[in-house]
Scaffold this active site. Structure first.
Site, PDB file in Angstrom:
ATOM      1  N   TYR A  48      67.914 -24.608  36.772  1.00 27.49           N
ATOM      2  CA  TYR A  48      66.620 -25.059  37.307  1.00 27.49           C
ATOM      3  C   TYR A  48      66.126 -26.284  36.530  1.00 27.49           C
ATOM      4  O   TYR A  48      64.987 -26.304  36.061  1.00 27.49           O
ATOM      5  CB  TYR A  48      65.558 -23.951  37.243  1.00 27.49           C
ATOM      6  CG  TYR A  48      65.821 -22.770  38.139  1.00 27.49           C
ATOM      7  CD1 TYR A  48      65.516 -22.824  39.507  1.00 27.49           C
ATOM      8  CD2 TYR A  48      66.354 -21.593  37.636  1.00 27.49           C
ATOM      9  CE1 TYR A  48      65.750 -21.737  40.323  1.00 27.49           C
ATOM     10  CE2 TYR A  48      66.593 -20.499  38.440  1.00 27.49           C
ATOM     11  CZ  TYR A  48      66.289 -20.578  39.785  1.00 27.49           C
ATOM     12  OH  TYR A  48      66.522 -19.495  40.594  1.00 27.49           O
ATOM     13  N   HIS A  49      66.993 -27.252  36.377  1.00 28.98           N
ATOM     14  CA  HIS A  49      66.580 -28.482  35.711  1.00 28.98           C
ATOM     15  C   HIS A  49      67.564 -29.600  36.043  1.00 28.98           C
ATOM     16  O   HIS A  49      68.651 -29.348  36.575  1.00 28.98           O
ATOM     17  CB  HIS A  49      66.494 -28.280  34.189  1.00 28.98           C
ATOM     18  CG  HIS A  49      67.797 -27.906  33.558  1.00 28.98           C
ATOM     19  ND1 HIS A  49      68.116 -26.620  33.198  1.00 28.98           N
ATOM     20  CD2 HIS A  49      68.876 -28.655  33.254  1.00 28.98           C
ATOM     21  CE1 HIS A  49      69.330 -26.594  32.698  1.00 28.98           C
ATOM     22  NE2 HIS A  49      69.814 -27.813  32.717  1.00 28.98           N
TER      23      HIS A  49
END
Ligand code: T46
Length: 132
Positions: A48-49
């Site tokens: 999630y980045h």
């Protein structure tokens, strides 16, 4: 997307198999850091980045997992299920890792030391950066 799968040559003989990872031969950057993710719990999704400036090579040395890569326009899913392939990650790419098998050991080579300021952990900020 510039991300791609790299196939490694296996130095195999009657005893079994061996793969060597070497800068410029099969790793397209100067290796500064190696980390690995293991014992991932059932149903967990990681990542999630995106990164501002980092090259990485992800190799599932045991078990399997999946990578979702998103360049802000399209998404691709890669399955890493053998120690003979690596997924090269570079550029502004949002990533999520999921479907880890219980025995998964995901090893990642990186061209820079760990730096939290290089992370973009908010998806809207990521999209704004892609479109800027
Ligand atoms: C990436 C994907 C594929 C460190 O102290 N040093 C390190 O080198 C790393 C990678 C992490 N950490 C610490 C930071 C957090 O407290 O370990 C903890 C877990 O890291 P994170 O939540 O960032 O892990 P993932 O699995 O979400 O992402 C990792 C990498 O951080 C990232 O660069 O591209 O794997």
């Amino acid at each position: 997307m510039k991300n791609k799968l790299i196939n490694f040559d296996i130095k195999g003989d009657a005893r079994g198999s061996l793969i060597a990872l070497e800068k410029e031969h099969n790793v397209p950057f100067d290796i500064k850091r190696v980390y690995y993710i293991f014992d991932t719990k059932d149903g967990v999704r990681r990542g999630y980045h995106a990164h501002n400036n980092l090259q990485q090579l992800a190799i599932c040395v045991k078990g399997s997992c999946k990578f979702l890569l998103d360049d802000g326009i399209s998404q691709e899913i890669y399955t890493l299920d053998k120690p003979t392939i690596g997924l090269y990650l570079e550029g502004l790419i949002w990533r999520e890792m999921f479907d880890f098998s219980p025995d998964c050991v995901l090893m990642i080579l990186a061209d820079a030391y760990y730096d939290e300021t290089d992370y973009i952990r908010d998806y809207q900020s990521f999209l704004e950066q892609v479109n800027s």
